[in-house]
Design a protein around this motif. Structure first.
Motif, PDB file in Angstrom:
ATOM      1  N   VAL A 193       0.723  -1.428  -0.059  1.00 59.01           N
ATOM      2  CA  VAL A 193      -0.089  -0.054  -0.026  1.00 59.01           C
ATOM      3  C   VAL A 193       0.834   1.048  -0.025  1.00 59.01           C
ATOM      4  CG1 VAL A 193      -2.076   1.156   1.178  1.00 59.01           C
ATOM      5  CG2 VAL A 193      -1.648  -1.268   1.153  1.00 59.01           C
ATOM      6  N   GLN A 194       0.587   2.339  -0.701  1.00 58.09           N
ATOM      7  CA  GLN A 194       1.360   3.358  -0.953  1.00 58.09           C
ATOM      8  C   GLN A 194       0.335   4.621  -1.266  1.00 58.09           C
ATOM      9  OE1 GLN A 194       4.162   3.026  -4.033  1.00 58.09           O
ATOM     10  NE2 GLN A 194       5.269   1.478  -3.275  1.00 58.09           N
ATOM     11  N   ASP A 204      -1.114   8.975   6.354  1.00 56.04           N
ATOM     12  CA  ASP A 204      -1.212   7.596   7.019  1.00 56.04           C
ATOM     13  C   ASP A 204      -2.702   6.940   7.197  1.00 56.04           C
ATOM     14  OD1 ASP A 204       1.554   7.779   7.394  1.00 56.04           O
ATOM     15  OD2 ASP A 204       1.359   9.219   9.065  1.00 56.04           O
ATOM     16  N   GLU A 205      -3.477   7.913   7.168  1.00 53.40           N
ATOM     17  CA  GLU A 205      -4.880   7.683   7.139  1.00 53.40           C
ATOM     18  C   GLU A 205      -5.357   6.771   6.054  1.00 53.40           C
ATOM     19  OE1 GLU A 205      -8.819   7.058   9.279  1.00 53.40           O
ATOM     20  OE2 GLU A 205      -6.465   7.493   9.843  1.00 53.40           O
ATOM     21  N   ALA A 206      -5.210   7.292   4.962  1.00 49.27           N
ATOM     22  CA  ALA A 206      -5.451   6.436   3.545  1.00 49.27           C
ATOM     23  C   ALA A 206      -4.790   5.050   3.674  1.00 49.27           C
ATOM     24  CB  ALA A 206      -4.949   7.167   2.429  1.00 49.27           C
ATOM     25  N   ILE A 207      -3.510   4.945   4.026  1.00 52.16           N
ATOM     26  CA  ILE A 207      -2.999   3.418   4.092  1.00 52.16           C
ATOM     27  C   ILE A 207      -3.694   2.678   5.170  1.00 52.16           C
ATOM     28  CG2 ILE A 207      -0.621   2.356   4.699  1.00 52.16           C
ATOM     29  CD1 ILE A 207       0.790   4.693   3.565  1.00 52.16           C
ATOM     30  N   ARG A 208      -3.897   3.356   6.308  1.00 50.74           N
ATOM     31  CA  ARG A 208      -4.655   2.484   7.289  1.00 50.74           C
ATOM     32  C   ARG A 208      -5.938   1.976   6.844  1.00 50.74           C
ATOM     33  NH1 ARG A 208      -8.665   2.918  10.938  1.00 50.74           N
ATOM     34  NH2 ARG A 208      -9.232   5.117   9.988  1.00 50.74           N
ATOM     35  N   VAL A 209      -6.780   2.603   6.255  1.00 49.96           N
ATOM     36  CA  VAL A 209      -8.065   2.337   5.801  1.00 49.96           C
ATOM     37  C   VAL A 209      -7.894   1.263   4.651  1.00 49.96           C
ATOM     38  CG1 VAL A 209      -9.998   3.207   4.630  1.00 49.96           C
ATOM     39  CG2 VAL A 209      -9.092   4.814   6.400  1.00 49.96           C
ATOM     40  N   VAL A 210      -7.099   1.506   3.731  1.00 47.51           N
ATOM     41  CA  VAL A 210      -6.948   0.560   2.709  1.00 47.51           C
ATOM     42  C   VAL A 210      -6.424  -0.905   3.072  1.00 47.51           C
ATOM     43  CG1 VAL A 210      -5.588  -0.087   0.607  1.00 47.51           C
ATOM     44  CG2 VAL A 210      -6.442   2.212   1.016  1.00 47.51           C
ATOM     45  N   GLU A 211      -5.501  -0.932   4.089  1.00 51.16           N
ATOM     46  CA  GLU A 211      -5.066  -1.901   4.761  1.00 51.16           C
ATOM     47  C   GLU A 211      -5.958  -2.802   5.549  1.00 51.16           C
ATOM     48  OE1 GLU A 211      -1.750  -0.951   6.885  1.00 51.16           O
ATOM     49  OE2 GLU A 211      -0.051  -1.184   5.226  1.00 51.16           O
ATOM     50  N   SER A 212      -7.165  -2.139   5.835  1.00 53.33           N
ATOM     51  CA  SER A 212      -8.318  -2.607   6.792  1.00 53.33           C
ATOM     52  C   SER A 212      -9.231  -3.266   5.738  1.00 53.33           C
ATOM     53  CB  SER A 212      -8.927  -1.669   7.426  1.00 53.33           C
ATOM     54  OG  SER A 212      -9.623  -0.674   6.651  1.00 53.33           O
TER      55      SER A 212
END
Length: 239
Positions: A193-194, A204-212
């Motif tokens: 995820v980038q 950082d928030e966008a990476i957290r949401v996609v990883e979920s």
């Protein structure tokens, strides 16, 4: 008034005589010029200059003398002549024939055809994947599964993303965009995820949401599971 000049010294009385003498002199010069003979100069192959003269005069021809040809010297006489006796045996070399007899069996090795495996990319862009990854709960044709996957990812981001974070960062009003890229690997998990955002915390928030995102059924290319690259733009408005 009395004339002091002698009348016999007047040259005008002899003008006709002078004119006649001039004509005779001019005719004499023209005659001599016509009678004078000229010759054309010619340079032959020997580098000797000759002149072309008229046919009624004698022409002297110069013949080119060629040097005598030098004969090649005779071959040198061998120092020693070896005499071979008639009784001396000469060894003969026997050359074996390489032709095969019709009765002889010819062994032919078995030719085995090797099937070349089609090279399949490990990671395939989402736009050209044959079988898209299946989001949990999606059913239908390939086109329906593709549309359902996009809708489910969009709903997940809208539900999980902290939209109040943008106002807390003191960003200027307007529409802000975040670009996220990730991969759904061969096992269906979210990896690599980038994100690129106007602020580090938004990134950082966008990476957290996609990883979920939940685990999916992996995409396939030529019937084999492959990784699928997916790009997700996120836009939100800051007031």
């Amino acid at each position: 008034m009395q004339i002091k000049k002698n009348p016999k010294a007047n040259l005008e009385n002899y003008s006709k005589l002078f004119m006649q003498l001039g004509l005779v002199l001019a005719l004499l010069v023209v005659y001599l010029a016509i009678e004078k003979k000229t010759y054309d100069r010619v340079i032959n192959d020997l580098g000797i200059a000759t002149y072309n003269i008229e046919d009624d005069e004698q022409i002297v021809e110069i013949e080119q003398v060629k040097p005598p040809e030098q004969q090649a010297p005779p071959p040198p006489t061998p120092d020693k002549i070896e005499v071979v006796e008639d009784e001396k045996e000469v060894e003969e070399t026997i050359i074996e024939s390489t032709e095969t007899d019709e009765k002889e069996a010819v062994k032919v090795e078995r030719i085995v055809e090797v099937e070349e495996e089609e090279e399949i990319m490990e990671d395939v862009p989402f736009a050209i994947i044959e079988d898209v990854p299946v989001f949990p709960g999606c059913k239908g044709t390939k086109a329906q599964l593709k549309e359902c996957l996009q809708d489910k990812i969009t709903q997940h981001v809208n539900r999980k993303f902290n939209s109040e974070l943008a106002s807390d960062l003191g960003l200027t009003p307007g529409i802000k965009r975040i670009f996220v890229m990730f991969k759904i690997d061969k096992t269906g998990n979210i990896t690599d995820v980038q994100a690129r955002a106007p602020h580090k915390r938004l990134q950082d928030e966008a990476i957290r949401v996609v990883e979920s995102l939940p685990k999916m059924i992996p995409g396939k290319q030529r019937g084999r599971p492959v990784g699928v690259k997916y790009s997700l733009p996120i836009a939100f408005k800051v007031e």
